[in-house]
Design an enzyme around this catalytic site. Structure first.
Site, PDB file in Angstrom:
ATOM      1  N   ASP A  90       0.833  -1.198   0.000  1.00  0.00           N
ATOM      2  CA  ASP A  90       0.000   0.000   0.000  1.00  0.00           C
ATOM      3  C   ASP A  90       0.874   1.258   0.000  1.00  0.00           C
ATOM      4  OD1 ASP A  90       0.762  -0.663   2.705  1.00  0.00           O
ATOM      5  OD2 ASP A  90      -0.696   0.804   3.440  1.00  0.00           O
ATOM      6  N   GLU A 150       0.143  -1.169   5.973  1.00  0.00           N
ATOM      7  CA  GLU A 150       1.224  -0.625   6.795  1.00  0.00           C
ATOM      8  C   GLU A 150       1.064   0.869   7.017  1.00  0.00           C
ATOM      9  OE1 GLU A 150       5.141   1.132   7.833  1.00  0.00           O
ATOM     10  OE2 GLU A 150       3.894   1.540   6.079  1.00  0.00           O
TER      11      GLU A 150
END
Length: 385
Positions: A90, A150
């Site tokens: 991400d 994350e």
């Protein structure tokens, strides 16, 4: 001696292919808040890694819901044990960013959304295994764990990270480096969301009938800031404030978001207790406090010092040096370190500007950092034969 020079030479020869790989990944947009793009992006990423490395010997995909799935892939090695490479796919960049900011090269500089944080790290992981295979030196299995949350706290990724790290000889995290140095000390993170509920009234016609949520929140903020302790390396930031509905309305609701960084593990309990003990003074108002212990701090361990020796050996073979840094940012490496497990964090791209429009890496650093990763795996393979 390691084969670090040979790894670097092979990577330098293939650097255009590495850049092509990076372009593909940067152009696959995977913002943390878009589960549809995370899903599609992970499928594309899996296609990329299996095209380069072949089918893994072990594959598991864990449902992450709105926060992106976790993909766990392992390729067998030629020595005992496994090296875990932890990569989040991400990014902070919204859909469409790449339309006016594609991967661009200017001499030794590559710029683009997510190029440093951390799509270069995925390219490094793939090419680490490719050059290990090419040289033929015994090496452990390579386990790649891809997580999709994350940047927003790793609530889905964390249990999978901790489970995978428990079985690894080392966890390599190709997060951005500190100008080529690794990060063996990181701050832990505590988040707090505060919301004050007051009583609305007309600010001109009936001001005394109201109880201002903004006034109460404003009184709390100095108390929150006072919790910082520079000697213990504890910092506090009230980063967002919201409140009220109009200039002429006594505010019925006000809220703020707080970011706390800690280095001393004991500070986590102190901060949580202090935040939860906050109160408002006007009895007509009420306060809701939600505290999240997001990440524990990462501090140097016997493991990290031993791993730094392996890195320095590899760097010396390249006629370079590697040191360790302490930084205020956190990563998924914090979870691994807090369990007392071996981890090398910040072995990713050499560059600057993560989360900013000048985000970039160097082409030279791409080869160097990948060679260091391969040389660490080689040394661990030799140690466990």
């Amino acid at each position: 001696m390691t084969h670090a020079v040979r790894y670097r030479d092979l990577l330098t020869t293939n650097v255009e292919a590495m850049i092509d790989d990076l372009r593909r990944l940067v152009h696959v947009e995977t913002p943390s808040d878009r589960p549809d793009l995370l899903r599609a992006g992970l499928a594309d990423i899996e296609d990329y890694v299996t095209t380069r490395l072949g089918a893994p010997s072990r594959r598991q995909r864990h449902d992450g819901g709105a926060r992106g799935d976790v993909l766990d892939l392992t390729w067998e090695g030629t020595a005992p044990g496994a090296v875990l490479c932890l990569v989040h796919y991400d990014t902070v960049w919204p859909e469409g960013t790449v339309d006016d900011w594609p991967l661009t090269r200017d001499g030794d500089i590559l710029t683009g959304p997510g190029v440093l944080d951390m799509k270069a790290g995925l390219v490094q992981t793939v090419w680490m295994l490719l050059v290990l295979r090419e040289v033929g030196e015994p090496h452990p299995a390579v386990r790649l764990l891809l997580t999709g949350d994350e940047e927003i706290g790793s609530s889905v990724g964390r249990p999978h990270i901790e489970a995978a790290a428990a079985d690894a000889l080392v966890t390599l995290i190709p997060e951005p480096s500190a100008a080529g140095d690794v990060k063996l000390q990181r701050k832990g993170m505590v988040f707090a969301d505060l919301q004050v509920h007051g009583v609305e009234s007309h600010a001109g016609l009936d001001p005394d009938a109201g109880a201002s949520a903004i006034t109460e929140l404003a009184a709390l903020i100095p108390q929150i800031n006072a919790l910082a302790d520079r000697e213990r390396e504890t910092t506090v930031n009230v980063g967002v404030i919201r409140g009220g509905s109009g200039r002429n309305v006594v505010a019925g609701v006000a809220s703020c978001e707080v970011d706390i960084r800690i280095q001393d593990p004991a500070e986590e309990d102190r901060m949580v207790a202090a935040l939860e003990a906050l109160t408002v003074t006007d009895p007509r108002c009420s306060l809701e406090v939600i505290v999240e212990r997001n990440r524990p701090p990462m501090n140097p361990t016997a493991h990290s010092q031993g791993l730094l020796t392996l890195l320095r050996t590899a760097a010396a073979d390249l006629d370079e040096t590697v040191d360790s840094r302490a930084v205020g940012g956190a990563s998924d490496g914090n979870f691994v370190s807090a369990l007392g497990l071996p981890v090398i964090d910040g072995i990713g791209g050499i560059g600057a500007g993560p989360h900013a429009r000048h985000e970039h890496i160097t082409v030279k650093g791409l080869s160097r950092q990948t060679a260091l990763m391969a040389a660490v795996a080689e040394q661990l393979g030799a140690a466990h034969r």
